[in-house]
Enzyme design. Structure first.
Site, PDB file in Angstrom:
ATOM      1  N   GLY A 111       0.792  -1.081  -0.051  1.00  0.00           N
ATOM      2  CA  GLY A 111      -0.098  -0.010  -0.022  1.00  0.00           C
ATOM      3  C   GLY A 111       0.865   1.285   0.015  1.00  0.00           C
ATOM      4  N   SER A 112       2.057   1.206  -0.518  1.00  0.00           N
ATOM      5  CA  SER A 112       2.949   2.503  -0.526  1.00  0.00           C
ATOM      6  C   SER A 112       2.385   3.451  -1.606  1.00  0.00           C
ATOM      7  CB  SER A 112       4.205   2.299  -0.949  1.00  0.00           C
ATOM      8  OG  SER A 112       4.424   1.872  -2.239  1.00  0.00           O
ATOM      9  N   ASN A 113       1.576   3.139  -2.427  1.00  0.00           N
ATOM     10  CA  ASN A 113       0.775   3.822  -3.510  1.00  0.00           C
ATOM     11  C   ASN A 113      -0.387   4.396  -2.763  1.00  0.00           C
ATOM     12  OD1 ASN A 113       2.088   4.198  -6.481  1.00  0.00           O
ATOM     13  ND2 ASN A 113       2.033   2.161  -6.020  1.00  0.00           N
ATOM     14  N   MET A 172      -3.926  -7.183  -7.082  1.00  0.00           N
ATOM     15  CA  MET A 172      -3.481  -8.158  -7.918  1.00  0.00           C
ATOM     16  C   MET A 172      -4.518  -8.915  -8.378  1.00  0.00           C
ATOM     17  SD  MET A 172      -0.541  -7.352  -7.925  1.00  0.00           S
ATOM     18  CE  MET A 172       0.592  -8.398  -8.717  1.00  0.00           C
ATOM     19  N   ILE A 185      -7.843  -9.518 -11.516  1.00  0.00           N
ATOM     20  CA  ILE A 185      -8.171  -8.928 -12.665  1.00  0.00           C
ATOM     21  C   ILE A 185      -9.591  -8.421 -12.523  1.00  0.00           C
ATOM     22  CG2 ILE A 185      -8.939  -9.343 -14.847  1.00  0.00           C
ATOM     23  CD1 ILE A 185      -6.260 -11.207 -15.257  1.00  0.00           C
ATOM     24  N   HIS A 212       0.477   0.895 -13.480  1.00  0.00           N
ATOM     25  CA  HIS A 212       1.129  -0.285 -13.942  1.00  0.00           C
ATOM     26  C   HIS A 212       2.603  -0.103 -13.904  1.00  0.00           C
ATOM     27  CE1 HIS A 212       2.165  -4.123 -15.685  1.00  0.00           C
ATOM     28  NE2 HIS A 212       2.810  -3.351 -16.447  1.00  0.00           N
ATOM     29  N   GLU A 220      -9.630  -5.395 -20.875  1.00  0.00           N
ATOM     30  CA  GLU A 220      -8.168  -6.196 -21.260  1.00  0.00           C
ATOM     31  C   GLU A 220      -7.056  -5.869 -20.074  1.00  0.00           C
ATOM     32  OE1 GLU A 220      -6.722  -6.076 -25.401  1.00  0.00           O
ATOM     33  OE2 GLU A 220      -8.631  -5.487 -25.804  1.00  0.00           O
TER      34      GLU A 220
END
Ligand code: GRF
Length: 219
Positions: free
Chosen positions: A12-14, A90, A92, A109, A143
């Site tokens: 969770g650094s972002n 992590m 989809i 990303h 996608e």
């Protein structure tokens, strides 16, 4: 104030960089809920430390991705979320969530898309031997790592770099461009035309933000 829901899976650094930028008054929004698919993700502690509501939705508890997504949507709606931010999530995301939040899901990303999509973009770039690596913030579509690109930042790959050196150089850039992209979204400055994201006043903004074009690690 845009109500933001952040989905995480790990450190969770972002997420922290988003929380810190909001606290600094630079994002016209607030994180109202953090959801993790992993009960021991450190990002949950970061959220709690800032008094942000958390929820855990374990993907293993669901046979179908649709049902997992539906539970995410339920929690996001319960918290009246307007923007969904994938910060190291992590899993989809499928149509169930995307249809509930059209053009309102963004992701970071750790590579310069369209190169090196999928897991461990930094390791892929390192192994390929590129001289410029970087990170990308983009809208999410069905996608993987494919939707319209909002901001990218490039960093050099030095001969002396280990994979971890490169990873941390990219991560420092992630912490700059992700909150910046969220701020742009919250200010209503992003418009999607076909698959191009038009940023209102982008020239001034990007040139003024020297950090977006600098190379952390090179000083
Ligand atoms: C980041 O490198 C992000 O780009 C990738 O996963 C990592 C998450 O790091 N998708 P953190 O949990 O934000 O520290």
């Amino acid at each position: 104030m845009t109500r933001i829901g952040v989905l995480i899976s790990g450190s969770g650094s972002n997420l922290q960089s988003i929380i810190d930028t909001i606290k600094a008054g630079k994002i016209n929004g607030e994180v109202v809920v953090v959801i993790s698919n992993d009960a021991v993700a450190y990002g949950l502690t970061r959220a709690e430390n800032s008094g942000i509501r958390t929820a855990v939705v374990k993907h293993g508890d669901y046979n179908k991705r649709r049902d997992f997504d539906a539970e995410l949507v339920r929690i996001l709606r319960e918290n009246r979320v307007e923007l969904v931010v994938l910060a190291g999530f992590m899993r989809i995301i499928g149509a169930t969530l995307l249809n509930a939040f059209p053009d309102r899901v963004i992701n970071i990303h750790p590579a310069l898309l369209p190169s090196f999509p999928g897991t461990d973009g930094q390791a892929q770039a390192f192994a390929y031997g590129v001289k410029l690596a970087g990170c990308t913030v983009h809208f999410v579509d069905e996608e993987v790592d494919h939707g319209p690109i909002i901001i990218q930042a490039a960093v050099p790959v030095l001969s002396s770099d280990s994979k971890d050196d490169l990873k941390s150089r990219i991560l420092s850039c992630e912490h700059k461009i992700f909150p910046h992209a969220i701020a742009l979204y919250c200010d209503g400055k992003l418009r999607i035309e076909d698959r191009r994201v038009i940023i209102a006043g982008s020239d001034e903004l990007l040139l003024a933000e020297e950090s977006l074009i600098s190379c952390p690690g090179l000083g």
